[in-house]
Design an enzyme around this catalytic site. Structure first.
Site, short mmCIF file in Angstrom:
data_model
loop_
_atom_site.label_atom_id
_atom_site.label_comp_id
_atom_site.label_asym_id
_atom_site.label_seq_id
_atom_site.Cartn_x
_atom_site.Cartn_y
_atom_site.Cartn_z
CG HIS A 9 -1.48 -1.18 0.62
ND1 HIS A 9 -2.50 -1.75 0.80
CD2 HIS A 9 -1.48 -2.07 2.56
CE1 HIS A 9 -3.06 -3.07 1.00
NE2 HIS A 9 -2.24 -3.58 1.07
CD GLU A 23 -1.53 -3.89 4.91
OE1 GLU A 23 -3.24 -3.44 4.87
OE2 GLU A 23 -1.20 -4.36 4.31
CG HIS A 78 0.35 -6.85 1.98
ND1 HIS A 78 -0.27 -6.10 1.50
CD2 HIS A 78 1.53 -7.19 1.11
CE1 HIS A 78 -0.03 -6.04 0.36
NE2 HIS A 78 1.34 -5.88 0.57
CD GLU A 144 -2.34 -9.52 4.19
OE1 GLU A 144 -2.31 -9.29 5.62
OE2 GLU A 144 -2.80 -10.01 3.23
ZN LIG Z 1 -2.92 -5.07 2.67
#
Ligand SMILES: [Zn+2]
Length: 268
Positions: A9, A23, A78, A144
């Site tokens: 992002h 995030e 992430h 993640e």
């Molecule tokens: Zn993400």
């Protein structure tokens, strides 16, 4: 080894949000820590980041850049979000890959090393058809790191020491998977000149040991050194010794970023 490191992002795309966190900021911080540990501790590793600030970049741009550069590995960082209750760590490789593929074998190593240090529950090794996994020409992994909308995971994300640990876990995995060689410590380049990174000097041994423990928790290994100065015994916390001044300076930056503002280098 050429690593394309991709903090998820950025810019106009905040990614997942929860508990007052975005995030994009967590992923950038972890990725920057990964880069600085890799560059500080290992040789023959070249790191390119998809972004080094809060900027927008499309997924297409990211994979194009990694492909054009000829990266050996694509690592995308992430954080997750779901319903507030879900928590833990998981990682993804592309869904067309078998469990015996090279990409899966790299992932096995990173997964193990990251889980050793991240204090998160293990949601397992997964596969998905994500853009960065599909369109990258090299082996690719997407991690993640916790659920930002889960209170417990978010509390960890908020602490710098957790982000440092997560970064160190990724680095440990990369080092193992790609057989990265550590920069020589305590070796000399012929001149015998050695640059020592000092992370504090204390009259009290207990205080010095406390400092060592605090730095170890942040992924910086150091040890106790004692010496006599003007007839008095001092305890010194040494965070590495380098024959190369540049390596000593990058270690100094890590130590200062870990909160030891008055760390310094001495040359013997
Ligand atoms: Zn993400």
């Amino acid at each position: 080894m050429k690593l394309y490191l991709d903090p998820g992002h950025g810019g106009s795309d905040p990614g997942a949000q929860g508990n007052g966190l975005s995030e994009k900021n967590i992923t950038l911080d972890i990725a920057q820590r990964i880069r600085s540990i890799l560059i500080g501790d290992y040789r023959s590793v070249d790191v390119r980041m998809s972004r080094t600030s809060d900027s927008s970049k499309s997924l297409q741009q990211r994979t194009n850049e990694a492909n054009a550069w000829g990266a050996d590995y694509f690592l995308s960082i992430h954080c997750n979000a779901f319903n507030g209750n879900a928590r833990g760590y998981e990682d993804f490789i592309h869904n067309t890959l078998s469990d015996s593929s090279q990409t899966a074998r790299y992932r096995n190593v990173l997964h193990t090393e990251i889980m050793k240090v991240n204090q998160l529950s293990n949601r397992g090794k997964k596969k998905a058809n994500f853009h960065v996994l599909r369109e990258s020409n090299m082996s690719a992994l997407l991690t993640e790191n916790g659920f930002i909308d889960n209170q417990r995971d978010a509390a960890l994300m908020r602490t710098a020491s957790w982000r440092q640990r997560v970064a160190q876990g990724h680095v440990n995995g990369l080092a193992k998977a790609f057989n990265l060689k550590r920069k020589e410590e305590d070796n000399d380049n012929g001149s015998g000149q050695l640059y020592k990174v000092i992370a504090g000097s204390f009259k009290s041994k207990a205080n010095a040991e406390q400092r060592i423990e605090a730095l170890n928790k942040k992924g910086i290994s150091c040890y106790l050194d004692s010496l006599m100065i003007s007839g008095e015994l001092w305890f010194r916390v040494q965070a590495g010794a380098f024959s190369n001044r540049t390596n000593a300076e990058s270690q100094l930056t890590r130590v200062r970023n870990a909160g030891i503002r008055d760390a310094y280098i001495i040359s013997d």
